[in-house]
Design an enzyme around this catalytic site. Structure first.
Site, PDB file in Angstrom:
ATOM      1  N   ASP A 104      53.296  -7.938  82.933  1.00 43.02           N
ATOM      2  CA  ASP A 104      53.658  -7.409  81.625  1.00 43.02           C
ATOM      3  C   ASP A 104      52.395  -6.778  81.059  1.00 43.02           C
ATOM      4  O   ASP A 104      51.364  -7.445  80.955  1.00 43.02           O
ATOM      5  CB  ASP A 104      54.122  -8.572  80.738  1.00 43.02           C
ATOM      6  CG  ASP A 104      55.137  -8.162  79.714  1.00 43.02           C
ATOM      7  OD1 ASP A 104      54.919  -7.137  79.059  1.00 43.02           O
ATOM      8  OD2 ASP A 104      56.133  -8.885  79.548  1.00 43.02           O
ATOM      9  N   ASP A 206      55.154  -3.099  77.626  1.00 44.75           N
ATOM     10  CA  ASP A 206      55.692  -3.559  76.345  1.00 44.75           C
ATOM     11  C   ASP A 206      55.846  -2.382  75.365  1.00 44.75           C
ATOM     12  O   ASP A 206      54.955  -1.533  75.265  1.00 44.75           O
ATOM     13  CB  ASP A 206      54.701  -4.585  75.774  1.00 44.75           C
ATOM     14  CG  ASP A 206      55.269  -5.380  74.624  1.00 44.75           C
ATOM     15  OD1 ASP A 206      56.266  -6.088  74.825  1.00 44.75           O
ATOM     16  OD2 ASP A 206      54.714  -5.278  73.503  1.00 44.75           O
ATOM     17  N   GLU A 269      59.652  -0.802  78.442  1.00 45.63           N
ATOM     18  CA  GLU A 269      60.558  -1.447  77.486  1.00 45.63           C
ATOM     19  C   GLU A 269      60.920  -0.433  76.403  1.00 45.63           C
ATOM     20  O   GLU A 269      60.041   0.042  75.674  1.00 45.63           O
ATOM     21  CB  GLU A 269      59.892  -2.669  76.843  1.00 45.63           C
ATOM     22  CG  GLU A 269      60.884  -3.447  75.991  1.00 45.63           C
ATOM     23  CD  GLU A 269      60.265  -4.294  74.893  1.00 45.63           C
ATOM     24  OE1 GLU A 269      60.951  -5.183  74.384  1.00 45.63           O
ATOM     25  OE2 GLU A 269      59.088  -4.050  74.515  1.00 45.63           O
ATOM     26  N   ASP A 331      63.665 -11.842  74.294  1.00 49.13           N
ATOM     27  CA  ASP A 331      63.817 -11.400  72.903  1.00 49.13           C
ATOM     28  C   ASP A 331      65.260 -11.422  72.425  1.00 49.13           C
ATOM     29  O   ASP A 331      65.525 -11.085  71.268  1.00 49.13           O
ATOM     30  CB  ASP A 331      63.306  -9.956  72.758  1.00 49.13           C
ATOM     31  CG  ASP A 331      61.821  -9.837  73.027  1.00 49.13           C
ATOM     32  OD1 ASP A 331      61.082 -10.782  72.700  1.00 49.13           O
ATOM     33  OD2 ASP A 331      61.398  -8.795  73.569  1.00 49.13           O
TER      34      ASP A 331
HETATM   35  C1  NOJ Z   1      58.279  -6.804  72.887  1.00 47.42           C
HETATM   36  C2  NOJ Z   1      58.169  -8.134  73.518  1.00 47.42           C
HETATM   37  O1  NOJ Z   1      59.171  -8.288  74.495  1.00 47.42           O
HETATM   38  C3  NOJ Z   1      58.256  -9.154  72.404  1.00 47.42           C
HETATM   39  O2  NOJ Z   1      58.400 -10.456  72.889  1.00 47.42           O
HETATM   40  C4  NOJ Z   1      57.041  -9.003  71.549  1.00 47.42           C
HETATM   41  O3  NOJ Z   1      57.132  -9.883  70.447  1.00 47.42           O
HETATM   42  C5  NOJ Z   1      56.889  -7.576  71.037  1.00 47.42           C
HETATM   43  N1  NOJ Z   1      57.137  -6.599  72.056  1.00 47.42           N
HETATM   44  C6  NOJ Z   1      55.506  -7.337  70.547  1.00 47.42           C
HETATM   45  O4  NOJ Z   1      54.622  -7.259  71.623  1.00 47.42           O
END
Ligand code: NOJ
Length: 538
Positions: A104, A206, A269, A331
Protein backbone atom coordinates in the site's frame (compact mmCIF):
# COMPACT_ATOMS: atom_id res chain seq x y z
CA UNK A 1 -20.21 -8.53 -25.08
CA UNK A 2 -16.61 -7.79 -24.30
CA UNK A 3 -13.47 -9.23 -25.61
CA UNK A 4 -11.51 -12.29 -24.86
CA UNK A 5 -7.85 -11.75 -24.39
CA UNK A 6 -5.12 -13.59 -26.20
CA UNK A 7 -2.82 -16.00 -24.42
CA UNK A 8 -0.53 -13.11 -23.48
CA UNK A 9 -2.04 -12.35 -20.11
CA UNK A 10 -0.11 -10.97 -17.19
CA UNK A 11 -0.20 -12.35 -13.65
CA UNK A 12 -2.25 -9.45 -12.33
CA UNK A 13 -4.82 -9.97 -15.08
CA UNK A 14 -5.44 -13.69 -14.62
CA UNK A 15 -4.78 -13.65 -10.86
CA UNK A 16 -6.74 -12.74 -7.76
CA UNK A 17 -5.73 -10.29 -5.05
CA UNK A 18 -6.35 -10.80 -1.32
CA UNK A 19 -6.21 -7.78 0.97
CA UNK A 20 -4.64 -8.18 4.40
CA UNK A 21 -5.20 -5.48 6.99
CA UNK A 22 -2.03 -6.23 8.95
CA UNK A 23 -3.30 -5.10 12.35
CA UNK A 24 -5.97 -7.77 12.13
CA UNK A 25 -4.52 -10.80 10.37
CA UNK A 26 -2.24 -12.64 12.79
CA UNK A 27 -0.45 -11.47 15.91
CA UNK A 28 2.73 -13.30 16.89
CA UNK A 29 4.05 -11.23 19.79
CA UNK A 30 0.98 -11.05 22.00
CA UNK A 31 0.38 -7.29 21.80
CA UNK A 32 -3.07 -7.79 20.32
CA UNK A 33 -2.11 -6.26 16.98
CA UNK A 34 -1.17 -8.32 13.92
CA UNK A 35 2.35 -8.20 12.50
CA UNK A 36 4.47 -9.11 9.48
CA UNK A 37 5.60 -12.41 11.00
CA UNK A 38 1.95 -13.26 11.43
CA UNK A 39 1.33 -12.74 7.73
CA UNK A 40 4.31 -14.97 6.91
CA UNK A 41 2.90 -17.66 9.19
CA UNK A 42 -0.36 -17.58 7.29
CA UNK A 43 1.03 -17.69 3.77
CA UNK A 44 0.30 -21.41 3.58
CA UNK A 45 -3.33 -20.61 4.23
CA UNK A 46 -3.40 -18.09 1.37
CA UNK A 47 -1.76 -20.61 -0.96
CA UNK A 48 -4.28 -23.24 0.15
CA UNK A 49 -7.15 -20.83 -0.43
CA UNK A 50 -5.87 -20.27 -3.95
CA UNK A 51 -5.27 -16.54 -4.29
CA UNK A 52 -2.37 -15.21 -6.33
CA UNK A 53 -1.34 -11.97 -4.66
CA UNK A 54 -1.55 -10.44 -1.24
CA UNK A 55 -1.98 -6.70 -0.84
CA UNK A 56 -0.88 -5.55 2.59
CA UNK A 57 -2.29 -2.32 4.01
CA UNK A 58 0.41 0.04 5.38
CA UNK A 59 3.01 -1.17 7.88
CA UNK A 60 5.42 1.78 7.54
CA UNK A 61 6.72 3.78 10.48
CA UNK A 62 3.76 5.79 11.71
CA UNK A 63 2.25 7.42 14.80
CA UNK A 64 -0.90 5.47 13.76
CA UNK A 65 -3.29 8.44 13.87
CA UNK A 66 -5.03 6.71 10.94
CA UNK A 67 -3.57 3.25 11.58
CA UNK A 68 -0.66 3.55 9.22
CA UNK A 69 -2.24 5.74 6.54
CA UNK A 70 -0.15 8.48 8.15
CA UNK A 71 3.41 7.63 7.18
CA UNK A 72 6.40 9.07 9.06
CA UNK A 73 9.01 7.16 7.04
CA UNK A 74 8.18 5.66 3.65
CA UNK A 75 11.17 3.31 3.80
CA UNK A 76 10.86 1.79 7.26
CA UNK A 77 8.71 -0.82 8.98
CA UNK A 78 6.94 0.33 12.12
CA UNK A 79 8.21 -1.64 15.15
CA UNK A 80 4.60 -2.52 15.92
CA UNK A 81 4.62 -4.68 12.79
CA UNK A 82 8.23 -5.90 12.96
CA UNK A 83 11.41 -5.13 11.08
CA UNK A 84 12.69 -4.76 7.54
CA UNK A 85 14.18 -8.20 7.98
CA UNK A 86 10.73 -9.57 8.76
CA UNK A 87 9.52 -7.95 5.57
CA UNK A 88 12.32 -9.51 3.52
CA UNK A 89 11.43 -12.91 4.98
CA UNK A 90 7.77 -12.35 4.18
CA UNK A 91 8.47 -11.56 0.55
CA UNK A 92 10.89 -14.45 0.11
CA UNK A 93 8.42 -16.89 1.67
CA UNK A 94 5.55 -15.50 -0.41
CA UNK A 95 7.51 -15.83 -3.62
CA UNK A 96 8.54 -19.37 -2.68
CA UNK A 97 4.80 -20.15 -2.68
CA UNK A 98 4.25 -18.26 -5.94
CA UNK A 99 2.32 -15.55 -4.14
CA UNK A 100 2.89 -11.97 -5.24
CA UNK A 101 3.16 -9.14 -2.76
CA UNK A 102 1.53 -5.75 -3.30
CA UNK A 103 2.22 -2.88 -0.93
CA UNK A 104 0.00 0.00 0.00
CA UNK A 105 1.62 3.26 -1.05
CA UNK A 106 0.32 6.43 0.62
CA UNK A 107 1.66 9.36 -1.41
CA UNK A 108 -1.15 11.91 -1.05
CA UNK A 109 -0.23 12.83 2.49
CA UNK A 110 2.46 12.03 5.01
CA UNK A 111 2.19 11.97 8.77
CA UNK A 112 2.55 15.25 10.57
CA UNK A 113 5.50 13.46 12.22
CA UNK A 114 7.38 13.02 8.94
CA UNK A 115 10.70 14.94 8.99
CA UNK A 116 9.65 16.57 5.68
CA UNK A 117 6.71 18.20 7.39
CA UNK A 118 8.80 19.24 10.40
CA UNK A 119 11.03 21.13 7.97
CA UNK A 120 8.15 22.45 5.90
CA UNK A 121 6.34 23.97 8.85
CA UNK A 122 9.49 25.52 10.36
CA UNK A 123 9.36 28.74 8.31
CA UNK A 124 7.94 30.20 5.13
CA UNK A 125 11.45 30.19 3.67
CA UNK A 126 12.26 26.58 4.39
CA UNK A 127 13.35 24.70 1.24
CA UNK A 128 10.63 22.14 1.92
CA UNK A 129 7.92 24.73 2.48
CA UNK A 130 6.46 24.02 -0.95
CA UNK A 131 6.43 20.26 -0.37
CA UNK A 132 3.07 20.73 1.36
CA UNK A 133 0.11 23.02 0.67
CA UNK A 134 0.42 26.22 2.69
CA UNK A 135 -1.81 29.25 2.22
CA UNK A 136 -2.53 32.53 3.96
CA UNK A 137 -5.80 32.82 5.87
CA UNK A 138 -8.86 34.17 4.06
CA UNK A 139 -9.48 37.92 4.62
CA UNK A 140 -11.67 37.07 7.64
CA UNK A 141 -8.85 35.01 9.14
CA UNK A 142 -10.57 31.72 8.37
CA UNK A 143 -9.43 28.85 6.12
CA UNK A 144 -8.35 29.70 2.54
CA UNK A 145 -11.36 27.96 0.96
CA UNK A 146 -14.37 25.77 1.75
CA UNK A 147 -12.74 22.37 1.35
CA UNK A 148 -13.68 19.84 4.00
CA UNK A 149 -11.83 16.94 5.55
CA UNK A 150 -13.02 13.44 4.66
CA UNK A 151 -13.04 12.71 8.38
CA UNK A 152 -15.19 15.70 9.35
CA UNK A 153 -14.51 19.41 9.88
CA UNK A 154 -12.41 21.79 7.79
CA UNK A 155 -9.56 20.49 5.66
CA UNK A 156 -7.31 23.37 6.70
CA UNK A 157 -5.45 23.77 9.96
CA UNK A 158 -3.64 26.94 10.95
CA UNK A 159 -0.08 26.46 12.13
CA UNK A 160 1.03 28.93 14.84
CA UNK A 161 4.67 28.89 13.68
CA UNK A 162 3.89 30.97 10.55
CA UNK A 163 0.19 31.79 10.83
CA UNK A 164 -0.51 30.01 7.52
CA UNK A 165 -2.93 27.14 7.02
CA UNK A 166 -1.96 23.72 5.66
CA UNK A 167 -4.31 21.46 3.74
CA UNK A 168 -5.24 17.93 4.82
CA UNK A 169 -7.87 15.92 2.96
CA UNK A 170 -8.05 13.63 6.01
CA UNK A 171 -6.90 14.22 9.60
CA UNK A 172 -4.85 17.29 10.61
CA UNK A 173 -2.18 14.66 11.38
CA UNK A 174 -2.12 13.81 7.64
CA UNK A 175 -0.90 16.93 5.75
CA UNK A 176 -1.26 16.67 1.96
CA UNK A 177 1.93 16.74 -0.08
CA UNK A 178 2.29 19.04 -3.07
CA UNK A 179 2.61 16.78 -6.10
CA UNK A 180 3.09 19.77 -8.39
CA UNK A 181 6.55 20.05 -6.85
CA UNK A 182 9.11 17.95 -8.81
CA UNK A 183 11.16 17.33 -5.66
CA UNK A 184 8.18 15.62 -4.03
CA UNK A 185 7.73 13.42 -7.09
CA UNK A 186 11.40 12.47 -7.08
CA UNK A 187 11.38 11.64 -3.36
CA UNK A 188 8.29 9.50 -3.77
CA UNK A 189 9.72 7.71 -6.79
CA UNK A 190 12.75 6.87 -4.66
CA UNK A 191 10.44 5.37 -2.03
CA UNK A 192 8.80 3.21 -4.72
CA UNK A 193 12.22 2.05 -5.90
CA UNK A 194 13.24 1.19 -2.34
CA UNK A 195 10.46 -1.41 -2.17
CA UNK A 196 10.75 -2.52 -5.79
CA UNK A 197 14.40 -3.33 -5.12
CA UNK A 198 13.23 -5.52 -2.25
CA UNK A 199 11.10 -7.48 -4.68
CA UNK A 200 7.55 -6.17 -4.28
CA UNK A 201 5.27 -6.97 -7.19
CA UNK A 202 3.23 -3.80 -7.20
CA UNK A 203 1.44 -1.09 -5.27
CA UNK A 204 -2.07 -0.13 -4.37
CA UNK A 205 -1.91 3.65 -4.32
CA UNK A 206 -3.97 5.33 -1.64
CA UNK A 207 -6.50 8.00 -2.79
CA UNK A 208 -4.71 8.38 -6.11
CA UNK A 209 -7.41 10.69 -7.49
CA UNK A 210 -6.62 13.18 -4.71
CA UNK A 211 -2.96 13.71 -5.59
CA UNK A 212 -3.35 16.96 -7.53
CA UNK A 213 -5.62 19.81 -6.44
CA UNK A 214 -6.93 22.80 -8.35
CA UNK A 215 -4.08 25.26 -8.70
CA UNK A 216 -6.31 28.23 -7.84
CA UNK A 217 -7.90 26.33 -4.91
CA UNK A 218 -11.39 27.29 -6.03
CA UNK A 219 -14.26 26.60 -3.61
CA UNK A 220 -16.08 23.32 -4.16
CA UNK A 221 -19.74 23.80 -5.17
CA UNK A 222 -22.58 22.73 -2.88
CA UNK A 223 -23.97 19.24 -3.38
CA UNK A 224 -27.73 19.62 -4.00
CA UNK A 225 -28.27 15.95 -3.09
CA UNK A 226 -26.65 16.16 0.35
CA UNK A 227 -28.65 14.48 3.11
CA UNK A 228 -28.10 15.30 6.77
CA UNK A 229 -27.31 11.71 7.79
CA UNK A 230 -24.38 11.62 5.37
CA UNK A 231 -20.80 12.39 6.39
CA UNK A 232 -20.05 16.13 6.30
CA UNK A 233 -17.67 15.74 3.33
CA UNK A 234 -20.70 15.10 1.13
CA UNK A 235 -21.94 18.67 1.61
CA UNK A 236 -19.83 19.75 -1.34
CA UNK A 237 -19.03 18.22 -4.71
CA UNK A 238 -15.33 17.61 -4.60
CA UNK A 239 -14.54 18.82 -8.07
CA UNK A 240 -11.66 21.16 -7.25
CA UNK A 241 -10.06 19.28 -4.35
CA UNK A 242 -9.53 16.09 -6.38
CA UNK A 243 -9.85 14.41 -9.79
CA UNK A 244 -7.90 17.16 -11.56
CA UNK A 245 -6.64 16.49 -15.10
CA UNK A 246 -2.98 16.97 -14.13
CA UNK A 247 -3.12 13.87 -11.94
CA UNK A 248 -2.79 11.61 -14.98
CA UNK A 249 0.71 12.87 -15.62
CA UNK A 250 1.65 12.14 -12.00
CA UNK A 251 0.31 8.60 -12.29
CA UNK A 252 2.15 8.06 -15.57
CA UNK A 253 5.33 9.04 -13.72
CA UNK A 254 4.76 6.37 -11.07
CA UNK A 255 3.87 3.79 -13.69
CA UNK A 256 7.12 4.50 -15.51
CA UNK A 257 9.05 3.83 -12.29
CA UNK A 258 7.31 0.46 -11.93
CA UNK A 259 7.74 -0.51 -15.57
CA UNK A 260 11.50 -0.28 -15.24
CA UNK A 261 11.16 -3.34 -12.99
CA UNK A 262 9.10 -5.47 -15.35
CA UNK A 263 5.65 -6.86 -14.66
CA UNK A 264 4.73 -4.83 -11.57
CA UNK A 265 1.17 -3.71 -11.06
CA UNK A 266 -0.12 -0.25 -10.19
CA UNK A 267 -3.56 -0.25 -8.62
CA UNK A 268 -5.21 3.08 -7.89
CA UNK A 269 -7.75 3.68 -5.16
CA UNK A 270 -10.46 5.77 -6.85
CA UNK A 271 -13.99 6.50 -5.68
CA UNK A 272 -15.53 8.08 -8.78
CA UNK A 273 -18.42 7.31 -11.11
CA UNK A 274 -17.61 4.96 -14.00
CA UNK A 275 -17.13 7.62 -16.66
CA UNK A 276 -14.49 9.35 -14.52
CA UNK A 277 -13.00 6.13 -13.15
CA UNK A 278 -12.04 4.79 -16.56
CA UNK A 279 -10.05 7.92 -17.42
CA UNK A 280 -7.52 6.67 -14.85
CA UNK A 281 -6.27 4.06 -17.30
CA UNK A 282 -4.63 7.17 -18.70
CA UNK A 283 -3.99 8.32 -22.26
CA UNK A 284 -2.73 5.30 -24.24
CA UNK A 285 -2.99 3.22 -21.05
CA UNK A 286 -0.19 5.14 -19.35
CA UNK A 287 -2.17 5.39 -16.12
CA UNK A 288 -3.07 2.85 -13.45
CA UNK A 289 -3.08 -0.78 -14.57
CA UNK A 290 -6.14 -1.29 -12.39
CA UNK A 291 -8.16 1.75 -11.32
CA UNK A 292 -9.97 0.09 -8.42
CA UNK A 293 -13.59 -0.48 -9.36
CA UNK A 294 -15.76 -0.08 -6.24
CA UNK A 295 -19.05 -0.02 -8.12
CA UNK A 296 -20.27 -3.30 -6.61
CA UNK A 297 -19.97 -1.70 -3.20
CA UNK A 298 -21.94 1.34 -4.26
CA UNK A 299 -24.67 -0.22 -6.40
CA UNK A 300 -27.93 -1.42 -4.80
CA UNK A 301 -27.88 -5.19 -4.41
CA UNK A 302 -30.50 -6.00 -7.05
CA UNK A 303 -30.04 -8.27 -10.06
CA UNK A 304 -31.09 -5.64 -12.57
CA UNK A 305 -28.95 -2.91 -11.05
CA UNK A 306 -25.86 -5.13 -10.95
CA UNK A 307 -26.44 -6.41 -14.51
CA UNK A 308 -26.76 -2.82 -15.75
CA UNK A 309 -23.63 -1.85 -13.86
CA UNK A 310 -21.58 -4.62 -15.45
CA UNK A 311 -22.78 -3.63 -18.92
CA UNK A 312 -22.00 0.02 -18.28
CA UNK A 313 -18.53 -0.70 -16.93
CA UNK A 314 -17.64 -3.12 -19.73
CA UNK A 315 -18.79 -0.60 -22.33
CA UNK A 316 -16.85 2.25 -20.74
CA UNK A 317 -13.47 0.48 -20.54
CA UNK A 318 -10.88 1.85 -22.94
CA UNK A 319 -9.42 -0.46 -25.58
CA UNK A 320 -6.93 -2.72 -23.77
CA UNK A 321 -7.97 -1.54 -20.30
CA UNK A 322 -8.18 -4.52 -17.94
CA UNK A 323 -11.29 -4.63 -15.69
CA UNK A 324 -11.34 -5.35 -11.97
CA UNK A 325 -13.92 -5.81 -9.23
CA UNK A 326 -13.97 -5.24 -5.47
CA UNK A 327 -16.62 -6.29 -2.92
CA UNK A 328 -15.14 -4.93 0.24
CA UNK A 329 -12.17 -3.37 1.96
CA UNK A 330 -11.10 -1.89 5.28
CA UNK A 331 -13.11 1.29 4.65
CA UNK A 332 -16.48 -0.27 3.84
CA UNK A 333 -19.11 -2.27 5.70
CA UNK A 334 -18.54 -6.01 5.26
CA UNK A 335 -20.35 -7.57 2.29
CA UNK A 336 -22.07 -10.12 4.57
CA UNK A 337 -23.35 -7.24 6.69
CA UNK A 338 -24.58 -5.38 3.64
CA UNK A 339 -26.40 -8.13 1.75
CA UNK A 340 -26.85 -10.86 4.37
CA UNK A 341 -25.21 -14.22 4.79
CA UNK A 342 -27.06 -16.05 2.02
CA UNK A 343 -26.42 -13.35 -0.57
CA UNK A 344 -22.78 -13.08 0.52
CA UNK A 345 -22.35 -16.46 -1.18
CA UNK A 346 -23.94 -15.16 -4.36
CA UNK A 347 -21.66 -12.13 -4.09
CA UNK A 348 -18.63 -14.42 -3.87
CA UNK A 349 -19.71 -16.21 -7.03
CA UNK A 350 -20.27 -12.90 -8.78
CA UNK A 351 -16.90 -11.47 -7.76
CA UNK A 352 -15.03 -14.57 -8.89
CA UNK A 353 -16.83 -15.06 -12.19
CA UNK A 354 -16.95 -11.54 -13.58
CA UNK A 355 -14.39 -10.50 -16.17
CA UNK A 356 -11.47 -8.78 -14.49
CA UNK A 357 -9.13 -9.06 -11.55
CA UNK A 358 -11.02 -9.68 -8.31
CA UNK A 359 -9.86 -8.33 -4.96
CA UNK A 360 -10.97 -10.25 -1.87
CA UNK A 361 -10.98 -8.70 1.58
CA UNK A 362 -9.63 -10.87 4.40
CA UNK A 363 -12.40 -12.42 6.49
CA UNK A 364 -15.03 -12.21 3.75
CA UNK A 365 -14.15 -15.80 2.90
CA UNK A 366 -15.40 -16.90 6.33
CA UNK A 367 -18.46 -14.68 6.01
CA UNK A 368 -17.42 -12.18 8.67
CA UNK A 369 -20.17 -9.62 9.06
CA UNK A 370 -20.59 -6.44 11.03
CA UNK A 371 -18.86 -7.05 14.37
CA UNK A 372 -20.31 -4.65 16.93
CA UNK A 373 -17.69 -2.46 18.58
CA UNK A 374 -18.77 -0.84 21.87
CA UNK A 375 -18.32 2.96 21.82
CA UNK A 376 -15.68 2.84 24.55
CA UNK A 377 -13.67 0.45 22.35
CA UNK A 378 -13.84 2.64 19.22
CA UNK A 379 -10.48 2.97 17.48
CA UNK A 380 -11.13 4.67 14.16
CA UNK A 381 -10.52 8.43 14.37
CA UNK A 382 -13.40 8.99 11.96
CA UNK A 383 -15.78 7.32 14.44
CA UNK A 384 -14.69 9.80 17.08
CA UNK A 385 -15.23 12.78 14.75
CA UNK A 386 -18.45 11.56 13.14
CA UNK A 387 -20.02 8.77 15.21
CA UNK A 388 -21.68 6.08 13.15
CA UNK A 389 -19.36 6.45 10.17
CA UNK A 390 -16.37 4.62 11.65
CA UNK A 391 -14.79 1.59 10.02
CA UNK A 392 -13.91 -0.55 13.05
CA UNK A 393 -16.70 -3.15 12.53
CA UNK A 394 -15.12 -4.17 9.21
CA UNK A 395 -11.57 -4.33 10.59
CA UNK A 396 -11.93 -6.90 13.35
CA UNK A 397 -9.29 -9.63 13.72
CA UNK A 398 -9.30 -12.70 11.51
CA UNK A 399 -10.72 -15.83 13.10
CA UNK A 400 -8.49 -18.87 12.70
CA UNK A 401 -9.64 -21.46 15.21
CA UNK A 402 -11.90 -22.12 18.17
CA UNK A 403 -9.18 -21.30 20.72
CA UNK A 404 -8.82 -18.10 22.76
CA UNK A 405 -9.34 -15.01 20.60
CA UNK A 406 -9.90 -17.31 17.64
CA UNK A 407 -6.19 -17.98 17.33
CA UNK A 408 -5.48 -14.37 16.38
CA UNK A 409 -3.48 -13.37 19.44
CA UNK A 410 -2.24 -14.63 22.78
CA UNK A 411 -2.99 -11.16 24.15
CA UNK A 412 -6.07 -8.95 24.03
CA UNK A 413 -7.13 -8.21 20.44
CA UNK A 414 -7.20 -4.54 19.51
CA UNK A 415 -10.79 -4.93 18.29
CA UNK A 416 -13.39 -7.50 19.36
CA UNK A 417 -14.18 -10.61 17.34
CA UNK A 418 -17.52 -11.97 16.27
CA UNK A 419 -19.75 -13.62 18.89
CA UNK A 420 -19.75 -16.84 16.84
CA UNK A 421 -15.96 -17.00 16.51
CA UNK A 422 -15.92 -20.52 17.98
CA UNK A 423 -17.73 -21.69 14.83
CA UNK A 424 -16.93 -18.99 12.33
CA UNK A 425 -13.25 -19.68 11.90
CA UNK A 426 -10.93 -21.23 9.34
CA UNK A 427 -10.32 -24.45 11.29
CA UNK A 428 -14.01 -25.21 11.68
CA UNK A 429 -14.94 -24.26 8.15
CA UNK A 430 -12.11 -25.60 6.02
CA UNK A 431 -13.38 -29.18 5.90
CA UNK A 432 -17.06 -28.33 5.90
CA UNK A 433 -18.34 -28.78 2.36
CA UNK A 434 -21.21 -26.36 3.07
CA UNK A 435 -19.13 -23.49 4.43
CA UNK A 436 -18.62 -20.21 2.62
CA UNK A 437 -14.88 -20.83 2.96
CA UNK A 438 -15.22 -24.01 0.91
CA UNK A 439 -17.27 -22.08 -1.64
CA UNK A 440 -14.56 -19.42 -1.96
CA UNK A 441 -11.89 -22.07 -2.34
CA UNK A 442 -13.83 -23.91 -5.04
CA UNK A 443 -14.50 -20.69 -6.90
CA UNK A 444 -10.83 -19.78 -6.79
CA UNK A 445 -9.91 -23.23 -8.00
CA UNK A 446 -12.41 -23.07 -10.89
CA UNK A 447 -10.98 -19.71 -11.86
CA UNK A 448 -7.60 -21.37 -12.19
CA UNK A 449 -8.92 -24.37 -14.09
CA UNK A 450 -11.04 -22.48 -16.63
CA UNK A 451 -9.35 -19.80 -18.67
CA UNK A 452 -12.78 -18.67 -19.78
CA UNK A 453 -13.28 -17.53 -16.19
CA UNK A 454 -9.91 -15.95 -15.55
CA UNK A 455 -9.28 -14.25 -18.88
CA UNK A 456 -12.23 -15.04 -21.17
CA UNK A 457 -14.83 -12.70 -22.58
CA UNK A 458 -18.08 -11.59 -20.95
CA UNK A 459 -21.57 -11.60 -22.42
CA UNK A 460 -24.72 -10.62 -20.53
CA UNK A 461 -27.72 -12.87 -21.23
CA UNK A 462 -31.16 -11.34 -21.64
CA UNK A 463 -33.92 -12.82 -19.50
CA UNK A 464 -37.69 -12.21 -19.54
CA UNK A 465 -38.42 -9.06 -17.49
CA UNK A 466 -40.09 -10.91 -14.62
CA UNK A 467 -36.97 -13.06 -14.19
CA UNK A 468 -34.46 -10.28 -14.75
CA UNK A 469 -35.73 -8.61 -11.59
CA UNK A 470 -34.22 -11.42 -9.55
CA UNK A 471 -31.72 -13.27 -11.70
CA UNK A 472 -28.52 -12.04 -13.30
CA UNK A 473 -27.31 -14.28 -16.13
CA UNK A 474 -24.12 -14.10 -18.15
CA UNK A 475 -21.54 -16.16 -19.97
CA UNK A 476 -17.79 -16.28 -19.87
CA UNK A 477 -16.16 -17.67 -22.95
CA UNK A 478 -12.90 -18.21 -24.78
CA UNK A 479 -10.70 -20.83 -26.39
CA UNK A 480 -13.68 -23.00 -27.20
CA UNK A 481 -15.03 -22.93 -23.62
CA UNK A 482 -18.29 -21.34 -22.56
CA UNK A 483 -19.52 -21.18 -18.99
CA UNK A 484 -22.89 -19.85 -17.97
CA UNK A 485 -23.45 -18.13 -14.63
CA UNK A 486 -26.92 -17.67 -13.15
CA UNK A 487 -27.28 -15.73 -9.92
CA UNK A 488 -30.50 -15.51 -7.96
CA UNK A 489 -30.45 -12.23 -6.02
CA UNK A 490 -33.89 -12.95 -4.61
CA UNK A 491 -35.17 -15.02 -1.75
CA UNK A 492 -37.65 -17.08 -3.76
CA UNK A 493 -37.15 -19.94 -6.18
CA UNK A 494 -36.84 -19.18 -9.92
CA UNK A 495 -37.01 -21.36 -13.01
CA UNK A 496 -34.55 -20.17 -15.62
CA UNK A 497 -35.04 -21.40 -19.20
CA UNK A 498 -32.07 -22.98 -21.03
CA UNK A 499 -31.73 -23.88 -24.71
CA UNK A 500 -33.66 -27.08 -25.41
CA UNK A 501 -30.98 -28.81 -27.44
CA UNK A 502 -28.20 -28.22 -24.91
CA UNK A 503 -27.40 -30.22 -21.77
CA UNK A 504 -25.50 -28.46 -19.00
CA UNK A 505 -23.62 -29.72 -15.97
CA UNK A 506 -23.62 -27.81 -12.72
CA UNK A 507 -19.94 -27.10 -12.06
CA UNK A 508 -20.63 -25.34 -8.80
CA UNK A 509 -23.58 -24.03 -6.83
CA UNK A 510 -23.60 -21.69 -3.87
CA UNK A 511 -25.50 -24.44 -2.08
CA UNK A 512 -23.67 -27.71 -1.71
CA UNK A 513 -24.51 -31.08 -3.19
CA UNK A 514 -25.44 -29.90 -6.62
CA UNK A 515 -22.16 -30.19 -8.50
CA UNK A 516 -22.36 -32.69 -11.33
CA UNK A 517 -26.15 -32.38 -11.73
CA UNK A 518 -27.18 -32.36 -15.41
CA UNK A 519 -29.84 -29.94 -16.57
CA UNK A 520 -31.69 -29.43 -19.82
CA UNK A 521 -34.36 -26.95 -20.98
CA UNK A 522 -34.45 -25.17 -17.63
CA UNK A 523 -32.88 -25.02 -14.22
CA UNK A 524 -34.59 -24.23 -10.95
CA UNK A 525 -32.58 -21.91 -8.75
CA UNK A 526 -33.19 -22.07 -5.04
CA UNK A 527 -33.65 -18.81 -3.16
CA UNK A 528 -30.25 -17.07 -2.93
CA UNK A 529 -28.65 -19.61 -5.20
CA UNK A 530 -26.00 -19.04 -7.82
CA UNK A 531 -24.72 -21.66 -10.22
CA UNK A 532 -21.95 -22.04 -12.75
CA UNK A 533 -22.91 -24.28 -15.67
CA UNK A 534 -20.69 -25.92 -18.25
CA UNK A 535 -21.93 -27.64 -21.42
CA UNK A 536 -22.22 -31.34 -20.62
CA UNK A 537 -20.05 -33.74 -22.59
CA UNK A 538 -22.41 -35.85 -24.59
C1 NOJ B 1 -7.95 5.55 2.02
C2 NOJ B 1 -7.63 4.44 2.94
O1 NOJ B 1 -8.11 3.23 2.41
C3 NOJ B 1 -8.24 4.80 4.27
O2 NOJ B 1 -8.21 3.73 5.17
C4 NOJ B 1 -7.52 6.00 4.80
O3 NOJ B 1 -8.12 6.41 6.01
C5 NOJ B 1 -7.54 7.15 3.81
N1 NOJ B 1 -7.28 6.73 2.47
C6 NOJ B 1 -6.50 8.16 4.15
O4 NOJ B 1 -5.24 7.67 3.85
Amino acid sequence: MSGTSGSETLWWQSGTVYQVYPRSFQDTDGDGVGDLRGITERLDYLAWLGVDAVWISPFYRSPMADFGYDVADYCAVDPLFGTLEDFDTLIAEAHRRKLRVILDFVPNHSSIAHPWFAESRASRENPKRDWYLWRDPAPDGGPPNNWLSNFGGPAWTQDPATGQYYYHAFLPEQPDLNWRNPEVRAAMHDALRFWLERGVDGFRVDVIWHLVKDEALRDNPENPDFLPHQPGINRFQQIYSCDRPEVLDVIAGMRAVLRAYGERVLIGEIYLPIERLVTYYGPDLTGADLPFNFQLIQTPWRAEAVAALVEEYEAALPEGGWPNWVLGNHDQPRIAARVGEAQARVAAMLLLTLRGTPTLYYGDEIGLGHVPVPPEWAQDPWERNEPGHGRDPARTPMQWDAGPHAGFTAGIPWLPQSADADRRNVDEMRDDSRSILTLYRRLLSLRRDWRALSVGGYRGLPLPPSLAEAVFAYERFGEGETLRILLNFGNTEHRVPLEKQETWTVLLSTRSGRSGERVQSEITLDPDEGVILAPALR
